[in-house]
Enzyme design. Structure first.
Site, mmCIF file in Angstrom:
data_model
loop_
_atom_site.group_PDB
_atom_site.id
_atom_site.type_symbol
_atom_site.label_atom_id
_atom_site.label_comp_id
_atom_site.label_asym_id
_atom_site.label_seq_id
_atom_site.Cartn_x
_atom_site.Cartn_y
_atom_site.Cartn_z
ATOM 1 N N SER A 1 0.844 -1.196 0.000
ATOM 2 C CA SER A 1 0.000 0.000 0.000
ATOM 3 C C SER A 1 0.880 1.247 0.000
ATOM 4 O O SER A 1 2.015 1.217 0.470
ATOM 5 C CB SER A 1 -0.896 0.022 1.236
ATOM 6 N N ASP A 2 0.361 2.346 -0.519
ATOM 7 C CA ASP A 2 1.069 3.611 -0.352
ATOM 8 C C ASP A 2 0.885 4.067 1.094
ATOM 9 O O ASP A 2 0.108 3.492 1.867
ATOM 10 C CB ASP A 2 0.547 4.651 -1.356
ATOM 11 N N HIS A 3 1.574 5.112 1.453
ATOM 12 C CA HIS A 3 1.645 5.602 2.832
ATOM 13 C C HIS A 3 0.250 5.897 3.386
ATOM 14 O O HIS A 3 -0.402 6.846 2.962
ATOM 15 C CB HIS A 3 2.515 6.863 2.854
ATOM 16 N N GLY A 4 -0.201 5.067 4.330
ATOM 17 C CA GLY A 4 -1.475 5.319 4.992
ATOM 18 C C GLY A 4 -2.706 5.065 4.146
ATOM 19 O O GLY A 4 -3.818 5.458 4.534
ATOM 20 N N ALA A 5 -2.552 4.398 2.996
ATOM 21 C CA ALA A 5 -3.658 4.280 2.042
ATOM 22 C C ALA A 5 -4.795 3.401 2.540
ATOM 23 O O ALA A 5 -5.945 3.586 2.125
ATOM 24 C CB ALA A 5 -3.140 3.749 0.709
#
Length: 562
Positions: A83-87
């Site tokens: 996942s991207d940051h905090g997605a």
């Protein structure tokens, strides 16, 4: 291990605004946006970072078609998805998850193997498994991909594995010996694009008096650019330092800042939000301008370094206006009014709308954010120690209203013909349709000619191949490199096809007066596209072959695919 990002179509966000939504047809996605990811994975990338945007209403982090059907089943990808940051948390704000547990369930069932930054997987997965909301099969699938990648990287053999013996680790990770300056300088100068050179203003002479002016001319931070990672700005070479190195003992160099990057306090505060990124000169704009004009008057030629500070082209630094800030526009106009030859050096992270500045400049050099050795690389090109050969990887618009602007557009049912203009055709009445500078464009200090296209055959059998050739000649007085570009057009198809598509390119180096024949093979893959039924096909018909040194000026020929 390398990882591709952001999967998928993150470059197509509406309004050019970071994190925004994407809405496009399946054909557009398959034809234009997915191939680069596929090529990277085929080349061996082991990771896929999932995009933050939604595609046709489905956030990529919750898109099982994207992460399972396409990536795993169709492409046979064996690596990990991250996942991207905090997605995963953001699935709630997207409106597809009701609470953290729901977000975690959706993400892991959609095919997100690893969670970056947030603690949601470790916090909520155990109870989701206990309740039966997430199956052990889902956990096993994600874990298997993670462990397989670790195994392939040798981490089971040595969990602390790194390059070389432990004693080979550098005592100073920022040591001068680790900067690879010759390589950095070579990469930078190869990427510079000469956009304009009226009356051979460039290359400059290493004599007389030179005025260097502009808010970016002596900035170590800005020449490094955004996302420069472990780069240390204090180790970068500014344009001023590069020019000093080039003319030492041969010419007089004068300097004036001329303007702040922007006089807009809101923009200044934004750029300095997290740290002191730009220095705002305490003098008034008029005082800065007056000093620049007086400095220019004393010189034989003026080099103005203008554009975007690195923070203006960073992540989360979307702009609704892609012209130069007014402070810099005023500076350029004032320098032009002195009557001195004016060379503009652009530093920027995106195409800019620079119609007025292009008109005012005698020479225009696009340098992007050229990195640690940027100043030396730029000086190499300005003084002719290196002949520029870079080409634009995107079109430069005349205004923000033209965006999106790209060379491989469809023709429409009412295409505009500038030779025979008609009101009821697809065009602007207040500006030209075409870009200020087209895709693939870039000048040199020499000149090249391209012969008519020669085809190995006028017909191409099904699943066969034809070759297209041109002879390129360096007709100038100095050695130089250029990039020969192959474009194709499917004249009649079951769906409307682009007016041209780049299908091949080759960089060649020619001595003055030298010629070289460049040949491109054309196979069925080059003719293929995704049709209305989402089938990848190559349909029989007539194809145009266009070869040139940019996407506009080409030599053309045609063949039939049987």
């Amino acid at each position: 291990m390398t990882s591709v990002k952001h999967f998928a179509a993150y470059g197509a966000v509406e309004g050019g605004r970071d994190y925004n939504t994407v809405d496009m047809s399946p054909q557009r996605l398959a034809q234009d946006y997915l191939p680069p990811y596929k090529a990277a994975l085929d080349a061996g990338s082991g990771g896929v970072m999932v995009a933050l945007n939604s595609i046709n209403g489905v956030p990529a982090t919750s898109d099982s078609w994207l992460l399972k059907d396409l990536l795993r089943d169709d492409w046979k990808f064996k690596g990990i998805t991250i996942s991207d940051h905090g997605a995963i948390k953001e699935l709630m704000k997207h409106g597809v998850a009701s609470d953290p547990q729901d977000a975690v369930r959706i993400a892991i069932q959609s095919g997100v193997n690893m969670s970056m930054s947030d603690e949601y997987y470790s916090k909520y997965l155990p109870n989701l498994v206990k309740s039966g909301a997430v199956s052990m099969a889902d956990i096993d699938d994600a874990t298997r991909h993670v462990l397989n990648v670790k195994y392939d990287m040798g981490l089971f053999n040595d969990p602390y594995s790194h390059l070389g013996a432990a004693e080979s680790d550098p005592k100073d990770t920022n040591a001068e010996s680790r900067l690879h300056r010759p390589e950095a300088r070579d990469v930078a100068r190869k990427s510079l694009v000469l956009l304009k050179n009226r009356n051979e203003t460039l290359p400059l002479k290493k004599s007389g008096t030179l005025a260097l002016i502009g808010p970016l001319a002596d900035s170590q931070r800005d020449i490094m650019g955004s996302w420069s990672a472990a780069g240390v700005s204090a180790q970068s070479v500014t344009v001023m330092e590069g020019i000093k190195n080039a003319v030492a003992g041969k010419a007089t160099l004068l300097y004036a800042k001329g303007a702040n990057v922007s006089d807009n306090k809101g923009i200044q505060d934004f750029l300095n939000l997290y740290e002191k990124a730009v220095t705002v000169d305490a003098r008034t704009p008029q005082q800065l301008l007056d000093e620049a004009v007086e400095t220019a008057k004393k010189a034989d030629v003026v080099v103005a370094v203008v554009g975007e500070a690195q923070g203006m082209a960073h992540e989360a630094s979307s702009r609704s206006d892609i012209t130069l800030p007014p402070s810099q526009q005023a500076l350029i106009s004032a320098l032009k009014a002195t009557g001195k030859p004016l060379v503009l050096v652009l530093m920027n992270g995106r195409p800019l709308a620079i119609v007025k500045e292009s008109r005012e400049a005698d020479a225009l050099l696009e340098t992007w954010f050229s990195g640690t050795e940027g100043g030396n690389a730029i000086a190499d090109v300005l003084f002719g120690d290196y002949n520029p050969s870079g080409k634009l990887p995107m079109s430069f618009p005349r205004s923000v209203g033209q965006i999106p602007i790209y060379y491989n557009h469809l023709n429409t049912g009412r295409p505009y013909d500038p030779v025979k203009p008609n009101k009821y055709t697809s065009h602007y009445y207040d500006a030209e349709n075409g870009p200020l500078y087209p895709f693939g464009y870039g000048l040199s200090y020499t000149t090249f000619t391209v012969s008519p296209v020669t085809l190995s055959a006028k017909t191409m059998p099904r699943n066969g191949q034809v070759s297209a050739s041109v002879t390129v000649t360096n007709t100038g007085k100095v050695d130089g490199a250029t990039v020969v570009q192959l474009y194709l057009r499917d004249r009649v198809a079951s769906i409307s096809r682009p007016v041209k598509e780049l299908k091949g390119f080759k960089r060649i180096m020619l001595k003055a007066g030298e010629s070289q024949t460049v040949t491109f093979p054309i196979d069925v893959k080059a003719l293929s596209f995704w049709n209305a039924k989402m089938q990848q096909v190559a349909e029989p018909g007539q194809f145009s072959v266009m070869i040139g040194l940019d996407s506009v000026r080409t030599s053309d020929a045609e063949f039939d695919y049987l």
